[in-house]
Design an enzyme around this catalytic site. Structure first.
Site, PDB file in Angstrom:
ATOM      1  N   CYS A 151       0.792  -1.347   0.015  1.00 28.89           N
ATOM      2  CA  CYS A 151       0.086  -0.102  -0.163  1.00 28.89           C
ATOM      3  C   CYS A 151       0.829   1.198   0.017  1.00 28.89           C
ATOM      4  CB  CYS A 151      -0.956  -0.057   1.207  1.00 28.89           C
ATOM      5  SG  CYS A 151      -1.947   1.394   1.194  1.00 28.89           S
ATOM      6  N   CYS A 154      -0.364   4.261   2.093  1.00 25.43           N
ATOM      7  CA  CYS A 154      -0.443   4.167   3.637  1.00 25.43           C
ATOM      8  C   CYS A 154       1.257   4.153   4.016  1.00 25.43           C
ATOM      9  CB  CYS A 154      -0.687   2.607   4.014  1.00 25.43           C
ATOM     10  SG  CYS A 154      -2.216   1.899   3.073  1.00 25.43           S
ATOM     11  N   ASP A 155       2.049   3.672   3.132  1.00 25.28           N
ATOM     12  CA  ASP A 155       3.314   3.706   3.441  1.00 25.28           C
ATOM     13  C   ASP A 155       4.427   4.674   2.855  1.00 25.28           C
ATOM     14  OD1 ASP A 155       2.585   1.713   5.467  1.00 25.28           O
ATOM     15  OD2 ASP A 155       3.210   0.148   4.021  1.00 25.28           O
TER      16      ASP A 155
END
Ligand code: NAP
Length: 324
Positions: A151, A154-155
């Site tokens: 992701c 997200c990261d």
């Protein structure tokens, strides 16, 4: 079992908490499930969505969506998800937070086990989508969360000025590689062929991006490091040569696997585990419908998921009314 309404948890649906009955249960709150909920809500069906993660599904993690009609300037995945959830919410649809584990046919209804407790409905729409496929190479599982990610939204921000590898050549890989250039010093795409599967417009953007490099016809054989990822071992599929590339992060986008493990033996699936339906979204079991990416189909897009959801809700309504 905790129970929540809309994207953020708010209220506990009384009927669900009491193991009570609905007209319609929708398993999965992505674009297919939320669209089905909007149509079911407008048909005044008492409707419950069961969702284990976040409303909006995979689409909610997309940095920006450029091909959903009505948003010429693109829309953030989480924003589109919020709008869909708000629309369902306004129509009185309830959301139960939890994982659906088992479906059972009872006399007049279907029962769904959610974290060990049953909820019941006259009809069920399965809209559980998919999860990222795994590469299955040494180091992938070990370094998950320590350099291996599925992701970028997200990261990605953890990789400011770092070197990243993105594995895959489809729309997800190329969209996320482009997104990661906001943070990373260098993004190298590792693709097993010498032609991208991604849409031409994305491929062109990636190929002309100054921060994006390509390892064509190459595969990752191993992800290595100490505490965190430090390097990957690649193999060139044409020359057979091995190459060690120092990297800080590995983002993997090599396709999807359907979330249908809990349905085995209950309804017909194709060889890859996707649900077989007819054009009205009926599965092989009476009263069970399927919609969205979890279905065996050729085009997996938010707009096709939404279309499936509308049709599934309409078919469920017809089915429920036919049963009186
Ligand atoms: P995908 O289209 O199936 O692409 C998977 C990619 O990973 C392919 O390039 C494939 O290579 C490669 N691959 C598969 N297994 C591999 C392995 N073991 N080792 C190395 N490479 C491997 O999957 P996706 O990109 O996740 O997209 C899933 C669906 O969502 C698609 O239908 C896609 O169009 C849709 N989607 C759409 C958008 C958009 O429209 N903006 C955005 C994201 C996703 P090959 O090409 O050689 O098979």
């Amino acid at each position: 079992m905790s129970v929540k309404l809309a994207v953020k948890p708010q209220l506990q649906p009384k009927a669900a908490a009491a193991g009570g009955a609905y007209d319609l249960i929708i398993i999965g709150g992505g674009p297919a499930g939320l669209t089905a909920a909007i149509y079911a809500g407008r048909a005044r069906l008492k409707t419950l969505i069961i969702e284990k993660m976040v409303l909006g599904g995979q689409a909610s993690t997309a940095f920006q969506i450029e091909n959903y009609p009505g948003f010429p300037e693109a829309v953030a995945g989480h924003e589109l998800a919020q709008k869909m959830a708000d629309q369902a919410n306004k129509l009185g649809v309830e959301v139960l937070w939890g994982g659906a584990a088992e479906l059972k046919k009872e006399e007049q209804s279907w029962s769904v086990q959610v974290d060990g407790k049953p909820v019941r409905a006259k009809a069920v729409i399965i809209a559980t989508g998919w999860e990222n496929a795994k590469l299955g190479v040494p180091g992938e599982a070990k370094f998950r969360g320590r350099g291996v990610s599925y992701c970028a939204t997200c990261d990605g921000a953890f990789y400011k000025d770092k070197n990243i590898i993105v594995v895959g050549g489809g729309n997800s890989a190329i969209e996320e590689a482009l997104f990661l250039t906001r943070f990373a010093a260098k993004v190298s795409v590792v693709h097993r062929r010498d032609e991208l599967r991604a849409d031409k417009i994305l491929a062109e953007r990636a190929k002309s991006h100054p921060k994006i490099y390509f390892f064509w016809h190459a595969v990752v054989e191993e992800i290595r490091g100490d505490k965190n990822v430090a390097e990957v071992a690649l193999k060139d599929l044409v020359s057979g040569k091995k190459l060690i590339v120092p990297v800080d992060g590995v983002f993997i986008y090599v396709g999807s696997q359907p979330n249908t493990g809990f349905l085995k033996g209950l309804i017909k699936l194709d060889d890859h585990g996707y649900i077989l339906t007819d054009e009205k979204m009926k599965t092989s079991a009476e009263g069970l419908f399927a919609a969205g990416d979890v279905r065996a189909k050729t085009l997996r897009q938010i707009v096709t998921a939404a279309a499936d959801g509308a049709q599934a809700a309409e078919s469920a309504r017809e089915y429920i009314e036919s049963k009186g």
